[in-house]
Design a protein around this motif. Structure first.
Motif, PDB file in Angstrom:
ATOM      1  N   LEU A 211       0.829  -1.199   0.000  1.00  0.00           N
ATOM      2  CA  LEU A 211       0.000   0.000   0.000  1.00  0.00           C
ATOM      3  C   LEU A 211       0.862   1.246   0.000  1.00  0.00           C
ATOM      4  N   CYS A 212       1.985   1.173   0.711  1.00  0.00           N
ATOM      5  CA  CYS A 212       2.853   2.343   0.843  1.00  0.00           C
ATOM      6  C   CYS A 212       3.882   2.469  -0.263  1.00  0.00           C
ATOM      7  N   ILE A 213       4.381   1.356  -0.793  1.00  0.00           N
ATOM      8  CA  ILE A 213       5.461   1.492  -1.774  1.00  0.00           C
ATOM      9  C   ILE A 213       5.060   1.173  -3.210  1.00  0.00           C
ATOM     10  N   VAL A 214       3.906   0.603  -3.426  1.00  0.00           N
ATOM     11  CA  VAL A 214       3.503   0.294  -4.800  1.00  0.00           C
ATOM     12  C   VAL A 214       2.379   1.230  -5.210  1.00  0.00           C
ATOM     13  N   THR A 215       2.723   2.194  -6.068  1.00  0.00           N
ATOM     14  CA  THR A 215       1.685   3.147  -6.457  1.00  0.00           C
ATOM     15  C   THR A 215       1.298   3.007  -7.914  1.00  0.00           C
ATOM     16  N   ASN A 216       2.131   2.293  -8.659  1.00  0.00           N
ATOM     17  CA  ASN A 216       1.845   2.093 -10.066  1.00  0.00           C
ATOM     18  C   ASN A 216       0.763   1.036 -10.235  1.00  0.00           C
ATOM     19  N   ASN A 217      -0.316   1.401 -10.863  1.00  0.00           N
ATOM     20  CA  ASN A 217      -1.452   0.487 -11.015  1.00  0.00           C
ATOM     21  C   ASN A 217      -1.100  -0.845 -11.632  1.00  0.00           C
ATOM     22  N   ASN A 218      -0.097  -0.841 -12.523  1.00  0.00           N
ATOM     23  CA  ASN A 218       0.260  -2.086 -13.184  1.00  0.00           C
ATOM     24  C   ASN A 218       1.045  -3.031 -12.307  1.00  0.00           C
ATOM     25  N   LEU A 219       1.500  -2.523 -11.149  1.00  0.00           N
ATOM     26  CA  LEU A 219       2.326  -3.361 -10.295  1.00  0.00           C
ATOM     27  C   LEU A 219       1.629  -3.737  -9.003  1.00  0.00           C
ATOM     28  N   LYS A 220       0.388  -3.263  -8.830  1.00  0.00           N
ATOM     29  CA  LYS A 220      -0.265  -3.456  -7.544  1.00  0.00           C
ATOM     30  C   LYS A 220      -0.533  -4.915  -7.244  1.00  0.00           C
ATOM     31  N   MET A 221      -0.621  -5.200  -5.959  1.00  0.00           N
ATOM     32  CA  MET A 221      -0.832  -6.571  -5.499  1.00  0.00           C
ATOM     33  C   MET A 221      -2.325  -6.872  -5.338  1.00  0.00           C
ATOM     34  N   LEU A 222      -2.620  -8.169  -5.201  1.00  0.00           N
ATOM     35  CA  LEU A 222      -4.006  -8.602  -5.023  1.00  0.00           C
ATOM     36  C   LEU A 222      -4.662  -7.913  -3.833  1.00  0.00           C
ATOM     37  N   SER A 223      -3.894  -7.785  -2.730  1.00  0.00           N
ATOM     38  CA  SER A 223      -4.483  -7.187  -1.533  1.00  0.00           C
ATOM     39  C   SER A 223      -4.956  -5.768  -1.827  1.00  0.00           C
ATOM     40  N   GLN A 224      -4.115  -5.021  -2.560  1.00  0.00           N
ATOM     41  CA  GLN A 224      -4.520  -3.663  -2.889  1.00  0.00           C
ATOM     42  C   GLN A 224      -5.711  -3.685  -3.843  1.00  0.00           C
ATOM     43  N   GLY A 225      -5.630  -4.576  -4.825  1.00  0.00           N
ATOM     44  CA  GLY A 225      -6.694  -4.671  -5.820  1.00  0.00           C
ATOM     45  C   GLY A 225      -8.043  -4.981  -5.186  1.00  0.00           C
ATOM     46  N   LEU A 226      -8.036  -5.881  -4.227  1.00  0.00           N
ATOM     47  CA  LEU A 226      -9.284  -6.268  -3.580  1.00  0.00           C
ATOM     48  C   LEU A 226      -9.903  -5.076  -2.870  1.00  0.00           C
ATOM     49  N   ASN A 227      -9.078  -4.320  -2.148  1.00  0.00           N
ATOM     50  CA  ASN A 227      -9.610  -3.172  -1.439  1.00  0.00           C
ATOM     51  C   ASN A 227     -10.111  -2.099  -2.398  1.00  0.00           C
ATOM     52  N   GLU A 228      -9.430  -1.966  -3.532  1.00  0.00           N
ATOM     53  CA  GLU A 228      -9.873  -0.946  -4.484  1.00  0.00           C
ATOM     54  C   GLU A 228     -11.152  -1.370  -5.196  1.00  0.00           C
ATOM     55  N   LEU A 229     -11.330  -2.657  -5.370  1.00  0.00           N
ATOM     56  CA  LEU A 229     -12.560  -3.157  -5.987  1.00  0.00           C
ATOM     57  C   LEU A 229     -13.755  -2.707  -5.169  1.00  0.00           C
ATOM     58  N   LYS A 230     -13.544  -2.675  -3.869  1.00  0.00           N
ATOM     59  CA  LYS A 230     -14.605  -2.298  -2.942  1.00  0.00           C
ATOM     60  C   LYS A 230     -15.069  -0.875  -3.231  1.00  0.00           C
TER      61      LYS A 230
END
Lengths: 273, 288
Positions: A211-230
């Motif tokens: 969440l803190c070090i990956v800001t590029n959408n193409n590199l985001k992790m599943l955990s971030q993706g799941l929260n953003e889906l919400k």
């Protein structure tokens, strides 16, 4: 005697209730992921009409979960490979060659340090090295964050390697490198397994760090993706639960077959900082 | 011969050491250094001594509201989650069949990603259509679980305690199983009741596992972030925030690098101090 039987039955009863209550959320998520959202809202507990994977396809494509899954998979795989190799090499040196307590203590420092203390500096370091948009940068951070724990687990295993074996190999003319790979590593396989499974599980589930070090959408992790889906689809329960299942399936698979390594890792006494 | 050995050791140690120093040791030092400066991510850090820390301790009600929440979750972990985990572990040692199945299911939530479980509870606690909300409403307990400041903390704490109960369960299970049967048998023969057996013998003899559990609980609760951020973003206001939430807001939403790193240091110090005090106290107890 009769009292003992009633007692036993009561214990089984209580444990079974807890068993079912514990499983219920997972059942509900899995069940809902196969249903149409409108159906979910009419009857929360109903079974799906048919095994329909629409929600999964939607999550994969529109929800971008394909990219997030690939990102997480590649990062975890690379981290696993590199971290375990580096940690076992360091553990070998620390346990069998330079057996200094300072070296061991130093390399275990990562166990005491909460990730929170690393967040901002890692971001700054990646920016300085111009690695914020690169998988390499993110993987390096992941490796570092998992290093001490892997080192600790493998080190303990290294201590069990009988000196005689290494000496015999040296007498036979094997180089130190060969001894390490062909004799020592096979002996510490349990430690390697525990460290590897723990690393997969921790790295796959990381949230605050990416969440803190990956800001590029193409590199985001599943955990971030799941929260953003919400954010966009929060009320599409079918879609959300499909996303949850996708996020969780690899770890559940690892758990099903390799549970004992996770338990060993968790009870190893290395409270992960 | 020695030279070959040292060269080998150095080259084998180097890769891990370099990554470790570069991405762990140096960042730790950086964190301490930034905490003593004022830096909003633009330009360069400006040394201001202990001002950030003074601000935390005298000027930040949000931080202390969050810290209070950390204490609350620690409290409930100690008096609800852990005893329940212990009792369940004890029950599992009393039965023979299905033991592995129970263990697998009780430990399962632990390995699930916190984002997945937090999202799961977020959905299930939705005031209008969430499964859990509806169920509780049937029992007469009706609240806006994710927006009513009076209950958001409950919504954010309960799922975490549920998820991590399995870890303590496994620890206690190991601790109880390590107790030799002879001890328990002779106590039973002496006529000890189950309650007496549990309280006077099993609990004291599983002390090592209880110690591990206590440290794990405190440090884990100190660092908690995911659930509150995902379910309520720490709100409304700071009602469901924890110290880590404040750190995130200050450091990554407001870019107050200096201040946020100081907050990180407080978390670090709290965990060190707790571990130190705990180890000292338990050493004294063990000697007795």
């Amino acid at each position: 005697m009769h009292k003992a039987k009633v007692c036993k039955a009561a214990i089984y009863f209580v444990l079974s209730i807890l068993f079912l209550v514990n499983l219920f959320p997972f059942w509900w998520v899995l069940n809902t992921s196969f249903r149409d959202n409108t159906a979910v809202f009419t009857n929360t507990l109903g079974l799906p009409d048919s095994l329909n994977f629409e929600n999964y396809i939607k999550a994969w494509d529109i929800g971008n979960f394909r990219q997030y899954f690939v990102n997480t998979f590649i990062t975890v795989a690379l981290t696993l490979l590199i971290c375990i190799i580096f940690a076992s090499m360091a553990a070998y040196v620390s346990a069998r060659i330079w057996k200094s307590v300072f070296l061991y203590g130093f390399l275990s420092l990562g166990l005491m340090v909460p990730t929170h203390v690393l967040l901002i500096p890692e971001k700054v370091i990646l920016q300085t090295l111009n690695l914020t948009q690169s998988r390499l940068g993110i993987t390096l951070v992941y490796i570092a964050v998992n290093f001490s724990f892997s080192f600790f687990i493998i080190y303990t295993s290294m201590l069990t390697v009988p000196k005689e074996l290494e000496e015999a190999a040296a007498i036979d003319g094997a180089s130190r490198v060969r001894t390490f790979f062909t004799i020592v590593l096979p002996i510490v396989k349990p430690g390697l397994a525990t460290a590897s499974v723990m690393l997969c599980y921790t790295a796959w589930n990381e949230y605050l760090l990416p969440l803190c070090i990956v800001t590029n959408n193409n590199l985001k992790m599943l955990s971030q993706g799941l929260n953003e889906l919400k954010g966009q689809y929060g009320m599409d329960y079918g879609l959300m639960t499909a996303g949850i299942v996708i996020t969780v399936i690899p770890i559940v698979l690892i758990y099903t077959f390799l549970q004992k390594y996770i338990v060993a890792g968790v009870t190893s006494g290395a409270v992960k900082g | 011969m020695n030279k070959g050995k040292n060269l080998f050791a150095a080259s084998f140690l180097a890769p891990g050491l370099i990554v470790f120093i570069g991405f762990i040791i140096i960042p730790i030092i950086m964190n301490f250094s930034y905490s003593l400066s004022e830096w909003d991510a633009i330009g360069s850090p400006e040394f201001i001594g202990l001002k950030n820390y003074i601000d935390i301790f005298t000027n930040d009600p949000g931080y202390w509201e969050a810290a209070k929440n950390n204490l609350i979750i620690v409290f409930f972990a100690f008096i609800v989650q852990n005893p329940v985990a212990f009792i369940i572990a004890w029950l599992v040692t009393r039965i023979r069949r299905f033991s592995k199945a129970y263990q697998s299911v009780f430990f399962l939530p632990v390995v699930i990603s916190t984002v997945a479980t937090a999202t799961m509870f977020y959905i299930m606690l939705n005031s209008d259509v969430g499964v859990i909300s509806k169920f509780l409403a049937m029992l007469g307990i009706e609240y806006a679980w994710l927006s009513d400041p009076k209950v958001v903390l409950v919504s954010v704490i309960a799922p975490q305690l549920w998820q991590y109960l399995g870890i303590h369960f496994i620890m206690f299970l190991g601790g109880i199983q390590a107790i030799e049967n002879d001890v328990l048998e002779s106590a039973r023969i002496d006529g000890a009741s189950t309650g007496c057996l549990l309280w006077r013998i099993i609990v004291p003899l599983s002390w090592p596992s209880i110690q591990m559990s206590l440290i794990y609980t405190f440090i884990g609760c100190l660092k908690t972030f995911d659930y509150s951020y995902i379910m309520t973003k720490g709100g409304p206001g700071n009602a469901s925030s924890f110290i880590a939430t404040i750190l995130f807001k200050e450091g990554f939403m407001k870019n107050h690098y200096g201040y946020a790193t100081a907050i990180a240091v407080t978390i670090f110090v709290y965990s060190l101090v707790f571990t130190l005090i705990f180890k000292t106290v338990t050493k004294k107890m063990d000697l007795n």
